[in-house]
Motif scaffolding. Structure first.
Motif, PDB file in Angstrom:
ATOM      1  N   GLY A   1     -39.496  13.321  -7.073  1.00 18.58           N
ATOM      2  CA  GLY A   1     -39.206  12.987  -6.199  1.00 18.58           C
ATOM      3  C   GLY A   1     -39.538  10.956  -6.265  1.00 18.58           C
ATOM      4  O   GLY A   1     -38.361  10.543  -5.834  1.00 18.58           O
ATOM      5  N   ARG A   2     -40.192  10.913  -7.132  1.00 19.91           N
ATOM      6  CA  ARG A   2     -40.607   9.256  -7.736  1.00 19.91           C
ATOM      7  C   ARG A   2     -38.983   9.306  -8.311  1.00 19.91           C
ATOM      8  O   ARG A   2     -38.819   7.977  -7.556  1.00 19.91           O
ATOM      9  CB  ARG A   2     -41.962   9.523  -8.443  1.00 19.91           C
ATOM     10  CG  ARG A   2     -42.293   7.896  -9.689  1.00 19.91           C
ATOM     11  CD  ARG A   2     -43.221   7.901 -10.206  1.00 19.91           C
ATOM     12  NE  ARG A   2     -43.896   9.161 -10.985  1.00 19.91           N
ATOM     13  CZ  ARG A   2     -45.107   9.434 -10.294  1.00 19.91           C
ATOM     14  NH1 ARG A   2     -45.488   7.859  -9.581  1.00 19.91           N
ATOM     15  NH2 ARG A   2     -45.977   9.648 -10.201  1.00 19.91           N
TER      16      ARG A   2
ATOM     17  N   MET B   1     -49.527   8.377   0.743  1.00 20.11           N
ATOM     18  CA  MET B   1     -51.154   7.894   0.492  1.00 20.11           C
ATOM     19  C   MET B   1     -51.934   7.016   0.873  1.00 20.11           C
ATOM     20  O   MET B   1     -52.812   7.640   0.426  1.00 20.11           O
ATOM     21  CB  MET B   1     -51.278   8.006  -1.222  1.00 20.11           C
ATOM     22  CG  MET B   1     -50.469   9.164  -1.683  1.00 20.11           C
ATOM     23  SD  MET B   1     -50.421   9.437  -3.283  1.00 20.11           S
ATOM     24  CE  MET B   1     -52.331   9.229  -3.902  1.00 20.11           C
TER      25      MET B   1
ATOM     26  N   GLY C   1     -39.745  18.609 -11.218  1.00 22.76           N
ATOM     27  CA  GLY C   1     -39.806  17.416 -11.650  1.00 22.76           C
ATOM     28  C   GLY C   1     -39.893  16.749 -12.340  1.00 22.76           C
ATOM     29  O   GLY C   1     -40.492  17.685 -13.208  1.00 22.76           O
ATOM     30  N   GLY C   2     -40.624  15.340 -11.922  1.00 23.90           N
ATOM     31  CA  GLY C   2     -41.202  14.349 -13.301  1.00 23.90           C
ATOM     32  C   GLY C   2     -40.879  13.671 -14.286  1.00 23.90           C
ATOM     33  O   GLY C   2     -41.573  12.864 -14.577  1.00 23.90           O
ATOM     34  N   LEU C   3     -39.766  13.626 -13.848  1.00 24.36           N
ATOM     35  CA  LEU C   3     -39.224  12.367 -14.910  1.00 24.36           C
ATOM     36  C   LEU C   3     -39.937  10.659 -14.544  1.00 24.36           C
ATOM     37  O   LEU C   3     -39.793  10.527 -13.118  1.00 24.36           O
ATOM     38  CB  LEU C   3     -37.517  12.654 -14.974  1.00 24.36           C
ATOM     39  CG  LEU C   3     -36.763  11.455 -15.566  1.00 24.36           C
ATOM     40  CD1 LEU C   3     -36.801  11.748 -16.793  1.00 24.36           C
ATOM     41  CD2 LEU C   3     -35.416  11.333 -15.732  1.00 24.36           C
TER      42      LEU C   3
ATOM     43  N   ALA D   1     -38.374  16.078  -3.951  1.00 23.92           N
ATOM     44  CA  ALA D   1     -40.074  16.317  -3.529  1.00 23.92           C
ATOM     45  C   ALA D   1     -40.513  16.172  -2.584  1.00 23.92           C
ATOM     46  O   ALA D   1     -40.442  14.411  -2.502  1.00 23.92           O
ATOM     47  CB  ALA D   1     -40.509  16.124  -4.897  1.00 23.92           C
TER      48      ALA D   1
ATOM     49  N   ARG E   1     -44.126  30.743  -9.909  1.00 25.06           N
ATOM     50  CA  ARG E   1     -45.365  29.452 -11.408  1.00 25.06           C
ATOM     51  C   ARG E   1     -45.622  29.774 -12.340  1.00 25.06           C
ATOM     52  O   ARG E   1     -46.655  29.902 -12.018  1.00 25.06           O
ATOM     53  CB  ARG E   1     -45.011  28.718 -10.788  1.00 25.06           C
ATOM     54  CG  ARG E   1     -45.581  26.671 -11.162  1.00 25.06           C
ATOM     55  CD  ARG E   1     -45.434  25.538 -10.151  1.00 25.06           C
ATOM     56  NE  ARG E   1     -46.497  24.633 -11.205  1.00 25.06           N
ATOM     57  CZ  ARG E   1     -46.963  23.696 -10.484  1.00 25.06           C
ATOM     58  NH1 ARG E   1     -46.886  23.405  -9.073  1.00 25.06           N
ATOM     59  NH2 ARG E   1     -47.316  22.881 -11.029  1.00 25.06           N
TER      60      ARG E   1
ATOM     61  N   SER F   1     -45.834  14.408 -13.206  1.00 25.47           N
ATOM     62  CA  SER F   1     -45.289  13.698 -13.368  1.00 25.47           C
ATOM     63  C   SER F   1     -45.334  12.497 -13.707  1.00 25.47           C
ATOM     64  O   SER F   1     -46.748  12.444 -14.822  1.00 25.47           O
ATOM     65  CB  SER F   1     -45.759  13.374 -11.929  1.00 25.47           C
ATOM     66  OG  SER F   1     -45.311  12.338 -10.807  1.00 25.47           O
TER      67      SER F   1
ATOM     68  N   TYR G   1     -45.153   7.913  -3.399  1.00 24.21           N
ATOM     69  CA  TYR G   1     -46.373   7.952  -3.054  1.00 24.21           C
ATOM     70  C   TYR G   1     -47.592   7.011  -2.857  1.00 24.21           C
ATOM     71  O   TYR G   1     -48.195   6.318  -3.479  1.00 24.21           O
ATOM     72  CB  TYR G   1     -47.458   8.470  -4.843  1.00 24.21           C
ATOM     73  CG  TYR G   1     -46.630   9.581  -5.556  1.00 24.21           C
ATOM     74  CD1 TYR G   1     -46.583  10.764  -4.650  1.00 24.21           C
ATOM     75  CD2 TYR G   1     -45.565   9.969  -6.572  1.00 24.21           C
ATOM     76  CE1 TYR G   1     -45.542  12.125  -4.713  1.00 24.21           C
ATOM     77  CE2 TYR G   1     -44.850  10.730  -6.569  1.00 24.21           C
ATOM     78  CZ  TYR G   1     -45.240  11.869  -6.515  1.00 24.21           C
ATOM     79  OH  TYR G   1     -44.162  13.188  -6.750  1.00 24.21           O
TER      80      TYR G   1
ATOM     81  N   ARG H   1     -52.213   3.464  -5.251  1.00 25.71           N
ATOM     82  CA  ARG H   1     -52.043   4.090  -7.131  1.00 25.71           C
ATOM     83  C   ARG H   1     -52.917   3.187  -8.070  1.00 25.71           C
ATOM     84  O   ARG H   1     -53.410   3.843  -8.762  1.00 25.71           O
ATOM     85  CB  ARG H   1     -50.443   3.850  -6.671  1.00 25.71           C
ATOM     86  CG  ARG H   1     -49.446   4.880  -5.994  1.00 25.71           C
ATOM     87  CD  ARG H   1     -48.004   5.006  -6.529  1.00 25.71           C
ATOM     88  NE  ARG H   1     -48.111   6.008  -8.025  1.00 25.71           N
ATOM     89  CZ  ARG H   1     -47.975   5.717  -9.522  1.00 25.71           C
ATOM     90  NH1 ARG H   1     -47.859   4.242  -9.300  1.00 25.71           N
ATOM     91  NH2 ARG H   1     -47.937   6.132 -10.560  1.00 25.71           N
TER      92      ARG H   1
HETATM   93  N1  LLP Z   1     -42.611  19.570  -8.206  1.00 26.30           N
HETATM   94  C1  LLP Z   1     -44.054  19.712  -7.985  1.00 26.30           C
HETATM   95  C2  LLP Z   1     -44.846  21.248  -8.068  1.00 26.30           C
HETATM   96  C3  LLP Z   1     -45.049  18.652  -8.402  1.00 26.30           C
HETATM   97  O1  LLP Z   1     -45.735  19.294  -8.148  1.00 26.30           O
HETATM   98  C4  LLP Z   1     -44.505  17.188  -8.170  1.00 26.30           C
HETATM   99  C5  LLP Z   1     -45.305  16.503  -8.126  1.00 26.30           C
HETATM  100  C6  LLP Z   1     -42.968  17.124  -7.771  1.00 26.30           C
HETATM  101  C7  LLP Z   1     -41.841  18.134  -7.926  1.00 26.30           C
HETATM  102  C8  LLP Z   1     -42.485  15.625  -8.014  1.00 26.30           C
HETATM  103  O2  LLP Z   1     -42.711  15.067  -9.273  1.00 26.30           O
HETATM  104  P1  LLP Z   1     -42.085  13.585  -9.685  1.00 26.30           P
HETATM  105  O3  LLP Z   1     -40.669  13.582  -9.654  1.00 26.30           O
HETATM  106  O4  LLP Z   1     -42.030  12.598  -7.839  1.00 26.30           O
HETATM  107  O5  LLP Z   1     -43.024  13.657 -10.652  1.00 26.30           O
HETATM  108  N2  LLP Z   1     -49.728  11.078  -6.364  1.00 26.30           N
HETATM  109  C9  LLP Z   1     -49.028  10.697  -7.865  1.00 26.30           C
HETATM  110  C10 LLP Z   1     -48.145  11.992  -8.184  1.00 26.30           C
HETATM  111  C11 LLP Z   1     -48.593  12.854  -8.063  1.00 26.30           C
HETATM  112  C12 LLP Z   1     -47.243  14.496  -8.168  1.00 26.30           C
HETATM  113  C13 LLP Z   1     -47.478  15.752  -7.601  1.00 26.30           C
HETATM  114  N3  LLP Z   1     -46.273  16.332  -7.778  1.00 26.30           N
HETATM  115  C14 LLP Z   1     -48.392   9.121  -8.174  1.00 26.30           C
HETATM  116  O6  LLP Z   1     -48.856   8.473  -7.579  1.00 26.30           O
HETATM  117  O7  LLP Z   1     -48.040   9.073  -9.648  1.00 26.30           O
END
Ligand code: LLP
Length: 430
Positions: A276-277, A378, A238-240, A58, A149, A202, A374, A313
């Protein structure tokens, strides 16, 4: 696990002492570790080995082209949410057939760019978006590969600002309309339905919401197939979550992978994951220098040269970030309890409250951990502060992968309207 650790009494990124980088580029700066990025990518992908699975980083988490290329070399794809991210992924060398385009507000121009680049798929989030994509694809005399989605109405349990899978969130097609939306998609000549997509939030620290959402989606796939759709791809988003603070860590990617295998492994779909994270978060730090230590009426403040505009953050999500001095405190070092704050004129400009730390003095360098996702993406120039540089370390080498964008560069972008030019002349006429 990451590669930021004390070596001979000094914090190093892999084999590079951070003080050396600070000397070369000034502070504050972001620093990423190649070995950590690579390790996280491998740890996340390992449980999916043997499955037909595409790991799409991501890009919103960290969109520096050097970071993306580091992952591209390992075979990563990319999840992008704007034309800008699409351009970055392509420049970084992600093959278009490994790029998925997410986001609820794609413009006609962004859709055309994705189609022209022959990306893997569009993750479409509403019926109006579907119709526009159909028109754009037909205009380009082609079809667009699409997953819808869906919004499974599952609470991810994470911070309200980053939860996306509840029915009152703006994301995805409402569960009650999913089959109907697929029916419409199936009728549109410019749309090629290829699968289903879900992303519920996320920084999830529990597998249960994932399980609930994935179960629902797998059931939906059966219904959609019964309706006559060819559903070959399942994008699980994503989101883990990652460990930010001491305590119980979030589920390990192995457990997440095993759960995905159990629930979706038999769906007959190829899988797409969008971490992503997990890849970038703990592969990056923000290094800052102590400007002052100020005694308030009731508390002490460590005033850093980094601020909320550099790392948003904590101000935005009350997020915890570990903070350590670059010089390793000795066993008998004295400690203090302080708020770590930046120079921006808002009380929200606080990185940590009541944090116990080794005693710090002006000039000391500190590391703010878990800032690789992030963080830089950001950042803003609020208070007319420069955009901080980004540095990538590999072994004993480091390279500036984005220089500091200074105030002069930013002032140069401002323009004076003609009625404000020639200041001296207009004064004389008054
Ligand atoms: N896929 C989609 C459609 C998403 O909207 C996101 C994150 C991801 C994947 C990746 O998610 P991850 O694996 O990174 O959790 N700025 C915030 C986080 C915003 C996440 C937005 N979408 C922070 O700093 O916590």
């Amino acid at each position: 696990m990451h590669h930021f650790a004390y070596r001979d009494g000094e914090m190093a990124a892999e084999d590079v002492p951070l003080a050396q980088v600070a000397e070369a580029v000034g502070t504050p700066f972001y620093c990423y570790s190649t070995a950590t990025l690579e390790r996280h990518y491998r740890v996340f992908s390992a449980p999916f080995e043997g499955l037909d699975a595409l790991i799409c980083f991501a890009v919103k988490a960290n969109s520096n082209v050097a970071v993306i290329r580091t992952l591209a070399r390992l075979g990563a794809g990319a999840d992008v949410v704007s034309g800008g991210e699409l351009d970055r992924a392509l420049v970084a060398g992600i093959p278009p057939e490994r790029i998925v385009f997410s986001g609820i507000g794609k413009t006609a121009g962004e859709m055309a760019a994705g189609i022209r680049a022959s990306i893997h798929q569009f993750n479409v989030e509403s019926e109006p978006e579907l119709r526009l994509l159909n028109d754009i694809a037909l205009g380009l005399k082609t079809t667009a590969p699409v997953t819808l989605r869906v919004n499974p109405d599952v609470d991810s349990g994470s911070h309200a600002k980053i939860t996306t899978g509840r029915s009152d969130n703006k994301f995805g097609i409402p569960w009650s309309r999913a089959r109907e939306a697929y029916r419409e998609a199936g009728r549109l000549p410019g749309i090629e339905v290829v699968g289903v997509d879900v992303h519920i939030g996320s920084q999830l620290t529990d597998l249960e919401p994932f399980e609930a959402a994935f179960h629902r989606v797998v059931e939906l796939i059966e219904a959609l197939r019964a309706d006559g759709h060819a559903i070959d791809r399942l994008d699980l988003g994503g989101g883990l979550g990652i460990p930010y603070e001491p305590g119980t860590p979030p589920p390990h990617p192995d457990d997440y992978g095993a759960m995905v295998r159990r629930i979706a492994g038999e769906s007959g779909c190829s899988l797409i994951l969008e971490p992503g994270r997990l890849i970038a978060g703990n592969a990056g730090i923000l290094v800052s220098r102590v400007l002052y230590v100020k005694e308030g009426e009731s508390r002490s403040f460590v005033i850093l040269d980094a601020a909320m505009n550099d790392l948003l953050r904590p101000a935005m999500y009350e997020a915890y970030h570990g903070i350590q001095p670059v010089r390793e405190p000795g066993p008998d070092a004295s400690t203090m309890v302080a708020d770590f704050v930046g120079p921006v004129c808002e009380s929200a400009d606080t990185f940590a409250r009541d944090r116990e730390t080794a005693a710090l003095v002006p000039g000391d360098l500190v590391v703010i951990h878990s800032a690789g996702a992030y963080g830089a993406v950001m950042a803003s120039t609020y208070n007319s502060r420069p955009l901080v540089p980004e540095v990538l370390v590999k072994g004993d080498r480091f390279s500036v992968i984005r220089p500091r964008i200074g105030t002069d560069d930013l002032i140069d972008l401002d323009r004076m309207p003609d009625w404000l030019e020639n200041e001296g002349e207009s004064r004389a006429a008054e």
